[in-house]
Design a protein around this motif. Sequence first.
Motif, PDB file in Angstrom:
ATOM      1  N   LEU A  59     -29.366  74.002 118.865  1.00 19.22           N
ATOM      2  CA  LEU A  59     -30.308  74.621 119.792  1.00 19.22           C
ATOM      3  C   LEU A  59     -29.747  75.886 120.452  1.00 19.22           C
ATOM      4  CD1 LEU A  59     -31.744  71.470 121.613  1.00 19.22           C
ATOM      5  CD2 LEU A  59     -32.700  72.698 119.650  1.00 19.22           C
ATOM      6  N   THR A  60     -28.543  76.280 120.069  1.00 20.72           N
ATOM      7  CA  THR A  60     -27.907  77.429 120.717  1.00 20.72           C
ATOM      8  C   THR A  60     -28.075  78.725 119.927  1.00 20.72           C
ATOM      9  OG1 THR A  60     -25.745  77.080 119.633  1.00 20.72           O
ATOM     10  CG2 THR A  60     -26.161  75.878 121.688  1.00 20.72           C
ATOM     11  N   LYS A  61     -28.905  78.714 118.901  1.00 19.34           N
ATOM     12  CA  LYS A  61     -29.031  79.907 118.053  1.00 19.34           C
ATOM     13  C   LYS A  61     -29.499  81.126 118.829  1.00 19.34           C
ATOM     14  CE  LYS A  61     -29.925  77.322 113.783  1.00 19.34           C
ATOM     15  NZ  LYS A  61     -30.894  77.053 112.683  1.00 19.34           N
ATOM     16  N   ASP A  64     -26.645  82.477 120.866  1.00 14.99           N
ATOM     17  CA  ASP A  64     -25.724  83.225 120.004  1.00 14.99           C
ATOM     18  C   ASP A  64     -26.262  84.618 119.707  1.00 14.99           C
ATOM     19  OD1 ASP A  64     -24.058  81.045 119.936  1.00 14.99           O
ATOM     20  OD2 ASP A  64     -24.655  80.377 117.941  1.00 14.99           O
ATOM     21  N   ARG A  65     -27.532  84.694 119.358  1.00 15.60           N
ATOM     22  CA  ARG A  65     -28.146  85.979 119.033  1.00 15.60           C
ATOM     23  C   ARG A  65     -28.122  86.912 120.239  1.00 15.60           C
ATOM     24  NH1 ARG A  65     -29.173  89.518 115.219  1.00 15.60           N
ATOM     25  NH2 ARG A  65     -29.745  87.790 113.823  1.00 15.60           N
ATOM     26  N   LEU A  66     -28.454  86.386 121.409  1.00 16.06           N
ATOM     27  CA  LEU A  66     -28.471  87.205 122.611  1.00 16.06           C
ATOM     28  C   LEU A  66     -27.072  87.705 122.943  1.00 16.06           C
ATOM     29  CD1 LEU A  66     -30.004  88.381 125.019  1.00 16.06           C
ATOM     30  CD2 LEU A  66     -29.578  86.250 126.243  1.00 16.06           C
ATOM     31  N   PHE A  67     -26.079  86.818 122.858  1.00 18.11           N
ATOM     32  CA  PHE A  67     -24.699  87.222 123.129  1.00 18.11           C
ATOM     33  C   PHE A  67     -24.280  88.336 122.171  1.00 18.11           C
ATOM     34  CE2 PHE A  67     -20.124  87.144 122.930  1.00 18.11           C
ATOM     35  CZ  PHE A  67     -19.729  86.887 124.241  1.00 18.11           C
ATOM     36  N   GLU A  95     -27.253  84.105 112.733  1.00 19.79           N
ATOM     37  CA  GLU A  95     -27.886  84.000 111.436  1.00 19.79           C
ATOM     38  C   GLU A  95     -27.913  85.344 110.730  1.00 19.79           C
ATOM     39  OE1 GLU A  95     -31.976  82.042 109.544  1.00 19.79           O
ATOM     40  OE2 GLU A  95     -31.704  82.188 111.721  1.00 19.79           O
ATOM     41  N   ASN A  96     -27.515  85.342 109.464  1.00 21.68           N
ATOM     42  CA  ASN A  96     -27.462  86.543 108.618  1.00 21.68           C
ATOM     43  C   ASN A  96     -26.410  87.548 109.070  1.00 21.68           C
ATOM     44  OD1 ASN A  96     -29.659  85.578 107.043  1.00 21.68           O
ATOM     45  ND2 ASN A  96     -31.114  86.424 108.529  1.00 21.68           N
ATOM     46  N   LYS A  97     -25.524  87.147 109.963  1.00 17.63           N
ATOM     47  CA  LYS A  97     -24.456  88.038 110.418  1.00 17.63           C
ATOM     48  C   LYS A  97     -23.148  87.250 110.527  1.00 17.63           C
ATOM     49  CE  LYS A  97     -27.223  91.452 112.944  1.00 17.63           C
ATOM     50  NZ  LYS A  97     -26.804  92.594 112.112  1.00 17.63           N
ATOM     51  N   ALA A  98     -22.798  86.555 109.475  1.00 20.78           N
ATOM     52  CA  ALA A  98     -21.603  85.704 109.486  1.00 20.78           C
ATOM     53  C   ALA A  98     -20.335  86.536 109.692  1.00 20.78           C
ATOM     54  CB  ALA A  98     -21.509  84.911 108.191  1.00 20.78           C
TER      55      ALA A  98
END
Length: 259
Positions: A59-61, A64-67, A95-98
């Motif tokens: 649920l932290t996706k 992560d994206r915002l950070f 996601e898509n930025k490993a």
Amino acid sequence: MNYSNLKIGLFIPCYVDQFYPQVGIATLELLEKLGCTVTFPLNQTCCGQPMANSGFEHLTKDCDRLFYDQFADCDYVVSPSGSCVLHIKEHLKVENKADESKVLRKKVYELVEFITDILKIDSIQAEFPFRVGLHQGCHGQRGLYLSQMSELNAEPFSKPVTLLQKVKGLELIDLDRTDECCGFGGTFCVSEEAVSVKMGKDRVADHIRHNAEYITGSDMSCLMHLGGILRRGNSNVQIKHIAEILNSAIKKQIPEPII
């Protein structure tokens, strides 16, 4: 190296922002005193650690994206919280930025870690004439290796101690158990509140037994837990984040003019 030319992103955990804004302000002022150019992204929010600690990392996706969106263009990201920094360093996955996520994770530093390992500061212009006990937070010690673990047969070191020893007038007390957990543990203090409180009382008692006037550390979450126990016990011992101590100075009294 001239760090004024670098972009230092200031990451302030949500609980610090809401309950202890003075810690965020002290961190900013300290970094600027040490020659850093600091930026504070206004849209930053929770890093997602509470959800991840409770078993809901999926649920932290959005966190992560915002950070990533807030800090990806920074040369370094600095925070006055060992637990939040450790979460980002170990779990940030966009996601898509490993590959980009891995790069950003390596840029994130806890404040003490950044001052000692990156800035390599030799002196601190601070003054704090009090007896101080240091609480070594578990995430900072065992996750970020800010200090040596006593259970290991290895050379002792402590980055927080090294910095505190540079503060004029500060007397760092010896404790019986230098790296004992305070019992906060994030959501552990909610799910196992009785155990958490007993551990916190034991940690507080060690500092009181050695006549501490202040308890400091690099994780305000631990200090929040210990501070609550101190208040409920009507103790005069106070808590203060290490950023506040390193940023402190005794202001000279300016005499009033004689009229």
